[in-house]
Design a protein around this motif. Sequence first.
Motif, PDB file in Angstrom:
ATOM      1  N   THR A 442       0.792  -1.116  -0.115  1.00  0.00           N
ATOM      2  CA  THR A 442       0.010  -0.005   0.004  1.00  0.00           C
ATOM      3  C   THR A 442       1.072   1.253  -0.037  1.00  0.00           C
ATOM      4  OG1 THR A 442       0.072  -0.085   2.471  1.00  0.00           O
ATOM      5  CG2 THR A 442      -1.792  -0.917   1.305  1.00  0.00           C
ATOM      6  N   GLN A 443       0.315   2.456  -0.314  1.00  0.00           N
ATOM      7  CA  GLN A 443       1.010   3.734  -0.074  1.00  0.00           C
ATOM      8  C   GLN A 443       1.299   3.899   0.906  1.00  0.00           C
ATOM      9  OE1 GLN A 443       1.726   5.557  -2.978  1.00  0.00           O
ATOM     10  NE2 GLN A 443       0.435   4.886  -4.679  1.00  0.00           N
ATOM     11  N   LEU A 444       1.877   5.031   1.395  1.00  0.00           N
ATOM     12  CA  LEU A 444       2.204   5.413   2.687  1.00  0.00           C
ATOM     13  C   LEU A 444       1.086   5.916   3.389  1.00  0.00           C
ATOM     14  CD1 LEU A 444       5.100   8.018   2.705  1.00  0.00           C
ATOM     15  CD2 LEU A 444       5.008   5.909   3.781  1.00  0.00           C
ATOM     16  N   ASN A 445      -0.037   6.387   2.882  1.00  0.00           N
ATOM     17  CA  ASN A 445      -1.541   6.797   3.888  1.00  0.00           C
ATOM     18  C   ASN A 445      -2.054   5.357   4.059  1.00  0.00           C
ATOM     19  OD1 ASN A 445      -2.732   5.924   1.458  1.00  0.00           O
ATOM     20  ND2 ASN A 445      -3.142   8.182   0.907  1.00  0.00           N
ATOM     21  N   GLY A 446      -1.595   4.360   3.545  1.00  0.00           N
ATOM     22  CA  GLY A 446      -2.276   3.034   3.781  1.00  0.00           C
ATOM     23  C   GLY A 446      -3.411   2.628   3.173  1.00  0.00           C
ATOM     24  N   THR A 447      -4.075   3.530   2.268  1.00  0.00           N
ATOM     25  CA  THR A 447      -5.490   3.196   1.945  1.00  0.00           C
ATOM     26  C   THR A 447      -5.450   3.044   0.405  1.00  0.00           C
ATOM     27  OG1 THR A 447      -5.516   5.762   1.416  1.00  0.00           O
ATOM     28  CG2 THR A 447      -6.642   4.942   3.272  1.00  0.00           C
ATOM     29  N   SER A 448      -4.408   3.596  -0.400  1.00  0.00           N
ATOM     30  CA  SER A 448      -4.577   3.016  -1.792  1.00  0.00           C
ATOM     31  C   SER A 448      -3.291   1.968  -2.022  1.00  0.00           C
ATOM     32  CB  SER A 448      -4.148   4.292  -2.777  1.00  0.00           C
ATOM     33  OG  SER A 448      -4.645   5.382  -2.155  1.00  0.00           O
ATOM     34  N   PRO A 449      -3.621   0.944  -2.914  1.00  0.00           N
ATOM     35  CA  PRO A 449      -2.470   0.129  -3.280  1.00  0.00           C
ATOM     36  C   PRO A 449      -1.325   0.548  -3.940  1.00  0.00           C
ATOM     37  CG  PRO A 449      -4.558   0.007  -4.805  1.00  0.00           C
ATOM     38  CD  PRO A 449      -4.747   0.983  -3.983  1.00  0.00           C
ATOM     39  N   HIS A 631       6.956  10.454  -2.490  1.00  0.00           N
ATOM     40  CA  HIS A 631       6.226   9.784  -1.433  1.00  0.00           C
ATOM     41  C   HIS A 631       4.892   9.602  -1.727  1.00  0.00           C
ATOM     42  CE1 HIS A 631       4.992  14.032  -1.273  1.00  0.00           C
ATOM     43  NE2 HIS A 631       3.966  13.620  -0.338  1.00  0.00           N
ATOM     44  N   ALA A 632       4.208  10.306  -2.788  1.00  0.00           N
ATOM     45  CA  ALA A 632       2.820  10.036  -3.151  1.00  0.00           C
ATOM     46  C   ALA A 632       2.790   9.070  -3.979  1.00  0.00           C
ATOM     47  CB  ALA A 632       2.576  11.436  -3.653  1.00  0.00           C
ATOM     48  N   GLY A 633       3.996   8.228  -4.503  1.00  0.00           N
ATOM     49  CA  GLY A 633       3.908   7.301  -5.543  1.00  0.00           C
ATOM     50  C   GLY A 633       4.124   7.627  -6.827  1.00  0.00           C
TER      51      GLY A 633
HETATM   52  C1  NAG Z   1      -3.379   7.904  -0.331  1.00  0.00           C
HETATM   53  O1  NAG Z   1      -2.255   8.132  -1.331  1.00  0.00           O
HETATM   54  C2  NAG Z   1      -2.545   8.029  -2.463  1.00  0.00           C
HETATM   55  C3  NAG Z   1      -1.408   8.245  -3.365  1.00  0.00           C
HETATM   56  O2  NAG Z   1      -0.604   9.364  -2.858  1.00  0.00           O
HETATM   57  C4  NAG Z   1      -3.588   9.007  -3.174  1.00  0.00           C
HETATM   58  O3  NAG Z   1      -3.807   8.624  -4.341  1.00  0.00           O
HETATM   59  C5  NAG Z   1      -4.742   8.701  -2.276  1.00  0.00           C
HETATM   60  O4  NAG Z   1      -5.809   9.693  -2.597  1.00  0.00           O
HETATM   61  C6  NAG Z   1      -4.527   9.059  -0.822  1.00  0.00           C
HETATM   62  N1  NAG Z   1      -5.720   8.492  -0.260  1.00  0.00           N
HETATM   63  C7  NAG Z   1      -6.429   9.217   0.832  1.00  0.00           C
HETATM   64  C8  NAG Z   1      -7.529   8.756   1.430  1.00  0.00           C
HETATM   65  O5  NAG Z   1      -5.709  10.353   0.876  1.00  0.00           O
END
Ligand code: NAG
Length: 763
Positions: A442-449, A631-633
């Motif tokens: 998952t991404q750093l924020n743990g929500t997106s793959p 960091h945002a992928g």
């Molecule tokens: C989590 O990070 C990804 C990649 O940076 C982003 O596309 C997504 O919107 C973020 N999700 C939330 C809930 O912030």
Amino acid sequence: MNTTTRRFPRDEELGKKDDDHDKLGKATPWASWRARLRYRKRRITALCVGLFVLWLFVHHMPEPLGPVEKRYGQGGLGTSQPFGQPRRGPGPTGTPPRPPQGTQTEDAKHYFSGPIKFYQLGRTLHGITKTWGYQTVNRNVLFAASNLRSASVLIPIACDMAKWNRNYVHMVFMGRDNMDLDEILEINGVDREECDAFWHDARPDYSEYSSESRAEKSVAAALGYINDFMHPQVIITDDWAQEDAFFGTAVQSKTKLQRHPVVQLPKGAAEKFEWMTRLDAGSLSAWHKSTIDILIHAPSESSGSLIRTIKSIQDADYQGLQSPRIIVELPPEIDPPTKHFLDTLVWPPSIKENPLQASQLILRHRIPTQKLSAEEASIKFMESFYPAASGTSHVLLLSPQAQLSPLYYHYLKYHLLEYRYSTYDEEDRAKLLGVSVELPSTQLNGTSPFTPPGADVMNDPKYSKQKGAAPFLWQAPNSNAALCFGDKWIELHSFLSNRIAKQHSASPPKPRAKLVSPAHPSWTEYLLELMRARGYWLLYPGLPPSETLVTIHNELYHPPEEFAPPTAAEKNNAVEPLKLSEHEAFIVPASPPPPPSTHEAPLVPPSRPLHVLLPFNADLPEVPHMAHVSHAGELLSPADAEEAAAEYAARFRREVGGCGKEPKGKKRVVKAGSARDLFCFGDEENEEFENVAALPTAVAAETLMETSSLASKSRTSSSSSSSTAAHTREAVAELVGTVSDGVDRPGPTTAETGGEADSKYLD
Ligand SMILES: *[C@@H]1O[C@H](CO)[C@@H](O)[C@H](O)[C@H]1NC(C)=O
């Protein structure tokens, strides 16, 4: 000395990872500048070296090996008898004279202890001038064997290493056997054309009749000559338990005097260590230098997972390597199974055989029972490790949910040697914060793959033509299983202490949005800030999704204490609930994080050694060639990544560091191991500023660039010189900005430009 001049380029080629290196960035003016300057420098160096070789010849002419011989005659091993004299010619045949009746000999056949003469060694040693062996720092790697069985273990490795073309590979035969060198090579299937190694025969006359002490002295004497001509950066031998006894004794005592590192291949482990053939002499010479401490922070009620983690550390493969130290941070309440397990834990296992070995297990136990705030938890965690030596002591941060593959230590050692101690590419490597063992899903924020970039997006055609998994750089901290380099950890300490001082100052910055999922401990947020401001990267492994070097188990998941829901005791008011300090740096999530739902891939079994497992034939790509992921992928080019870091640093100084505009024509000095330059407390001294590049002429730029590339080539202490190189490079990068467009103007600091415009890289 034409030969020297002609061969120099090859020496420069050596050590770099690929032969089409120059293609990268050829189009930019910066690259052509660099190329021109490198050529110029090369000519000057070649001239100096040529003069030096001439001088050597004049002084050492009279007889082959004459002066050296004299040096050795007077002392060496402390005997008065002449020994170790290299001669020309085929050498004597038949048997040496028997000692007078009644003299003690250890062995009926090994009775001869007369003077030692080398008939074969001088010729081949004289043939290696092109390997720059008269310099103490060079690219010579020496394989040494006495026993024929050991020779056949080493020969394939030596040939393999020669194929990678990063080192001058030498193999020397010592000992008692009298088989012809050509015959030995033939038996081992070596084609001299195909295998580009140098072969040396350091067996003395009458070697098969040598007494034990003569055999030992001949090994030591040969190592003496070899050192004069070759200065090997490392000596690789078979396991001494497999070798002739005199060989191990002589190599040990002689190399201790010469201060050459010796790598003994453990018995039967040649295949496991095949990755060592991809390393350059600089990395190999650092074989014994680095230490790794494993830091585990165990939350309450985590006995099952902690025990599993430590068991996987115990079961890993450390044969032939120094085992790591384990530091466990225990919670106030230790559950009985954990207590029992730790009570009986013996680490490292070799203590059982060697009572002189000290325990490498350190336990820390917390006293306060109150829950910690995010800031306190970060401080607590960081404080539990500090490197003893910034250049050599590194830390592996491990979650108690992790279960490591038996191969993990080989993986770390290989990457550490390549990316920390190689003599090549020092400037780029300075941006590497460490090496992650885990590949998150998952991404750093743990929500997106998170989908890791493949080989096809790498920054070099050699790789981008290929498909499949590849290692990559991600500007994302990892708390599950990641190695952090010692010098970067020191910088993180400096960052955190300044960051907290600012947060508790009279004008604290506003709390910032939390970017890292609260499923990760709070310190990762600070590390992310530092990584973005400095442009640091963590290297993530290039493994297919079906394989992993570490499994993070979810079934016993515990959120980090600082983000966990209130405990039963807290709910019943038995314990005072956590009071959120108004000084928190990040907005604390209202609800605790959901447990992560990562896919648990099977661990790589030890039957798949690294050179089979890793992509590109286990050749580790250079830092600029790997894909850079923000960091945002998002995928960034190395240049964009650098720009993004400069912009972030400028904004960070303003928004968090409390800095105003910098004095005209000045910018903050970035000191090695310190992040003080990102903050302003109003007490900045003059020496904390340096002049922004105001050298408008090309000549000045050139001087600076010469110094910078020299700094990157010299390799004294890798940590200090690499950071100097990095700083010089930053200065140079700015200079080139002013020089290449041919306009005389004071170069604006990167910080100022970045500060004005809001950028897409910022949140
Ligand atoms: C989590 O990070 C990804 C990649 O940076 C982003 O596309 C997504 O919107 C973020 N999700 C939330 C809930 O912030």
